[in-house]
Design a protein around this motif. Structure first.
Motif, PDB file in Angstrom:
ATOM      1  N   GLU A  27      -6.003   4.117  -3.411  1.00 17.32           N
ATOM      2  CA  GLU A  27      -4.543   4.041  -3.356  1.00 17.32           C
ATOM      3  C   GLU A  27      -3.914   5.090  -4.270  1.00 17.32           C
ATOM      4  O   GLU A  27      -3.361   4.778  -5.329  1.00 17.32           O
ATOM      5  CB  GLU A  27      -4.075   2.636  -3.733  1.00 17.32           C
ATOM      6  CG  GLU A  27      -4.342   1.603  -2.670  1.00 17.32           C
ATOM      7  CD  GLU A  27      -3.389   1.682  -1.500  1.00 17.32           C
ATOM      8  OE1 GLU A  27      -2.183   1.861  -1.703  1.00 17.32           O
ATOM      9  OE2 GLU A  27      -3.866   1.547  -0.354  1.00 17.32           O
ATOM     10  N   CYS A  28      -4.049   6.335  -3.884  1.00 16.10           N
ATOM     11  CA  CYS A  28      -3.424   7.447  -4.611  1.00 16.10           C
ATOM     12  C   CYS A  28      -3.350   8.639  -3.655  1.00 16.10           C
ATOM     13  O   CYS A  28      -4.070   8.697  -2.662  1.00 16.10           O
ATOM     14  CB  CYS A  28      -4.197   7.798  -5.877  1.00 16.10           C
ATOM     15  SG  CYS A  28      -5.954   8.095  -5.648  1.00 16.10           S
ATOM     16  N   ASN A  29      -2.464   9.572  -3.963  1.00 13.47           N
ATOM     17  CA  ASN A  29      -2.322  10.760  -3.121  1.00 13.47           C
ATOM     18  C   ASN A  29      -3.510  11.694  -3.335  1.00 13.47           C
ATOM     19  O   ASN A  29      -4.007  11.827  -4.452  1.00 13.47           O
ATOM     20  CB  ASN A  29      -1.013  11.485  -3.439  1.00 13.47           C
ATOM     21  CG  ASN A  29       0.184  10.638  -3.053  1.00 13.47           C
ATOM     22  OD1 ASN A  29       0.208  10.029  -1.991  1.00 13.47           O
ATOM     23  ND2 ASN A  29       1.170  10.580  -3.926  1.00 13.47           N
ATOM     24  N   SER A  75      -7.357  -0.047  -1.135  1.00 12.35           N
ATOM     25  CA  SER A  75      -7.169  -0.973  -0.023  1.00 12.35           C
ATOM     26  C   SER A  75      -8.463  -0.947   0.791  1.00 12.35           C
ATOM     27  O   SER A  75      -9.228   0.019   0.735  1.00 12.35           O
ATOM     28  CB  SER A  75      -5.963  -0.585   0.824  1.00 12.35           C
ATOM     29  OG  SER A  75      -6.042   0.737   1.262  1.00 12.35           O
ATOM     30  N   SER A 114       0.839  -1.195   0.000  1.00  6.77           N
ATOM     31  CA  SER A 114       0.000   0.000   0.000  1.00  6.77           C
ATOM     32  C   SER A 114       0.878   1.250   0.000  1.00  6.77           C
ATOM     33  O   SER A 114       1.953   1.250   0.607  1.00  6.77           O
ATOM     34  CB  SER A 114      -0.875   0.008   1.249  1.00  6.77           C
ATOM     35  OG  SER A 114      -1.537   1.241   1.398  1.00  6.77           O
ATOM     36  N   ILE A 115       0.407   2.317  -0.631  1.00  8.99           N
ATOM     37  CA  ILE A 115       1.152   3.573  -0.566  1.00  8.99           C
ATOM     38  C   ILE A 115       1.118   4.139   0.847  1.00  8.99           C
ATOM     39  O   ILE A 115       1.868   5.041   1.173  1.00  8.99           O
ATOM     40  CB  ILE A 115       0.656   4.622  -1.588  1.00  8.99           C
ATOM     41  CG1 ILE A 115      -0.757   5.092  -1.259  1.00  8.99           C
ATOM     42  CG2 ILE A 115       0.758   4.100  -3.000  1.00  8.99           C
ATOM     43  CD1 ILE A 115      -1.190   6.313  -2.049  1.00  8.99           C
ATOM     44  N   PHE A 116       0.246   3.588   1.694  1.00  3.92           N
ATOM     45  CA  PHE A 116       0.133   4.038   3.080  1.00  3.92           C
ATOM     46  C   PHE A 116       0.973   3.182   4.020  1.00  3.92           C
ATOM     47  O   PHE A 116       0.940   3.357   5.222  1.00  3.92           O
ATOM     48  CB  PHE A 116      -1.332   4.038   3.509  1.00  3.92           C
ATOM     49  CG  PHE A 116      -2.209   4.843   2.597  1.00  3.92           C
ATOM     50  CD1 PHE A 116      -2.130   6.226   2.573  1.00  3.92           C
ATOM     51  CD2 PHE A 116      -3.092   4.222   1.720  1.00  3.92           C
ATOM     52  CE1 PHE A 116      -2.915   6.974   1.721  1.00  3.92           C
ATOM     53  CE2 PHE A 116      -3.882   4.963   0.872  1.00  3.92           C
ATOM     54  CZ  PHE A 116      -3.789   6.344   0.864  1.00  3.92           C
TER      55      PHE A 116
END
Length: 129
Positions: free
Chosen positions: A117-119, A104, A86-88
């Motif tokens: 899952e993106c900024n 997610s 995950s980007i987190f």
């Protein structure tokens, strides 16, 4: 000859194994989910049915996710569930949509938390019907 046959059969069996990641521990995601709120985006504003004037419901089956806005089907996509980074941080179960976007997710106390899952994207909370 027996070794070649064994290799061919083994290769066939490995190749025919299911890649369906909708394993039993994720079956709790199946069903109808009513939207409670979304937070995030550039402004970080919370959105709710009261603030937007819209109701949203997700209907999740083993292969598709239907999104209903005010009772009308707005979209339906196929998806798979996979464990991915995950980007987190960490690895998390992901809903991977047919258009390659992903979210997610986590289920707690009959609530579904979908985190795009993106900024600057949204975390949406749904209640199981």
């Amino acid at each position: 000859m027996k070794k070649i046959l064994l290799l061919v059969v083994t290769g066939f069996l490995i190749g025919s194994c299911s890649t369906d990641r909708n394993v039993p521990q994720y079956q709790a995601v199946f069903g109808k989910w009513n939207w409670i709120e979304s937070t995030g985006g550039i402004a970080g504003m919370p959105l709710t049915p009261q603030s937007t004037g819209n109701t949203i419901q997700l209907e999740i089956t083993k292969t598709t996710i239907g999104k209903y806005v005010d009772g009308k089907l707005e979209s339906e996509q196929t998806y798979t569930i996979q464990i991915e980074p995950s980007i987190f941080g960490g690895e998390k179960p992901m809903i991977i949509y047919e258009n390659d976007s992903k979210s997610s997710f986590e289920i707690k106390n009959n609530q579904l938390f979908l985190n795009e899952e993106c900024n600057d994207c949204f975390l949406s909370t749904y209640q199981k019907e």
